[in-house]
Design a protein around this motif. Structure first.
Motif, PDB file in Angstrom:
ATOM      1  N   TYR A 113       0.813  -1.220   0.000  1.00 52.66           N
ATOM      2  CA  TYR A 113       0.000   0.000   0.000  1.00 52.66           C
ATOM      3  C   TYR A 113       0.850   1.276   0.000  1.00 52.66           C
ATOM      4  O   TYR A 113       0.417   2.299   0.498  1.00 52.66           O
TER       5      TYR A 113
ATOM      6  N   SER B 207       1.188   3.361   3.261  1.00 53.87           N
ATOM      7  CA  SER B 207       0.059   4.067   3.855  1.00 53.87           C
ATOM      8  C   SER B 207      -0.851   3.104   4.620  1.00 53.87           C
ATOM      9  O   SER B 207      -1.530   2.262   4.024  1.00 53.87           O
TER      10      SER B 207
ATOM     11  N   CYS C 267      -3.467   4.059   6.075  1.00 48.08           N
ATOM     12  CA  CYS C 267      -4.835   4.482   5.762  1.00 48.08           C
ATOM     13  C   CYS C 267      -5.339   3.800   4.489  1.00 48.08           C
ATOM     14  O   CYS C 267      -6.513   3.430   4.399  1.00 48.08           O
ATOM     15  N   LYS C 268      -4.448   3.602   3.497  1.00 49.72           N
ATOM     16  CA  LYS C 268      -4.840   2.857   2.291  1.00 49.72           C
ATOM     17  C   LYS C 268      -5.130   1.396   2.649  1.00 49.72           C
ATOM     18  O   LYS C 268      -6.078   0.805   2.129  1.00 49.72           O
TER      19      LYS C 268
ATOM     20  N   HIS D 147      -8.753  -0.441   2.268  1.00 46.04           N
ATOM     21  CA  HIS D 147      -8.909  -1.737   1.598  1.00 46.04           C
ATOM     22  C   HIS D 147      -9.605  -2.725   2.527  1.00 46.04           C
ATOM     23  O   HIS D 147     -10.468  -3.497   2.089  1.00 46.04           O
TER      24      HIS D 147
END
Length: 160
Positions: free
Chosen positions: A143, A146, A148-149, A153
């Motif tokens: 990711y 990240s 947060c990514k 997901h």
């Protein structure tokens, strides 16, 4: 302090445990081997104490494996690796959803382990701090670093 070898020790006088060891090493006990010289007895005692100290000083790395780190110390460690507070919050939420910060967590199928619920069996045998490092490397690779990514997901697919 005069040692049993006849040498006068001119350094600081030993105290406490050191004094007890000094008394033990320099005590004038008769040899159990007949007329064995006192220097040989003292040398044998020194070697025995040295061996004991070596054993005490070389505790195996896995001796502390049974000590379970607290969730707070794991979170602090993760936060030291993730400086950005928003990214840390995403990582915290992701790990809470995956394992509730339990190092020994296993999914219902029995094929994902630990904090980040990784499939690798080596991951299962790691301590919590190394699990965090592995999880962060995985997030970095998949990711682009990240959390947060990764969490986005997870929200969309139920896994990361």
């Amino acid at each position: 302090m005069k040692l049993s070898t006849g040498f006068v020790h001119r350094c600081v006088k030993p105290v406490g445990i050191a004094q007890d060891y000094a008394r033990y090493l320099t005590a004038s006990l008769p040899s159990t081997r007949g007329s064995e010289p006192v220097s040989r007895i003292a040398r044998g005692r020194c070697l025995m104490v040295l061996a004991v100290l070596c054993l005490v000083g070389t505790t195996p790395a896995n001796a502390t494996k049974d000590v379970k780190p607290s969730i707070d110390s794991l979170k602090l460690y993760a936060h030291s690796r993730i400086v950005n507070y928003k990214e840390f919050q995403c990582f915290n939420t992701l790990i809470t959803k995956e394992s509730n910060w339990r190092v020994e967590a296993i999914n219902p199928n029995g094929n994902h382990f630990g904090l980040g619920q990784m499939r690798n069996t080596k991951y299962r045998n790691l301590d919590g701090f190394r699990m965090i490092d592995w999880t962060l490397r995985y997030i970095d690779h998949r990711y682009q670093g990240s959390s947060c990514k990764a969490f986005a997901h997870w929200k969309k697919h139920g896994w990361h």
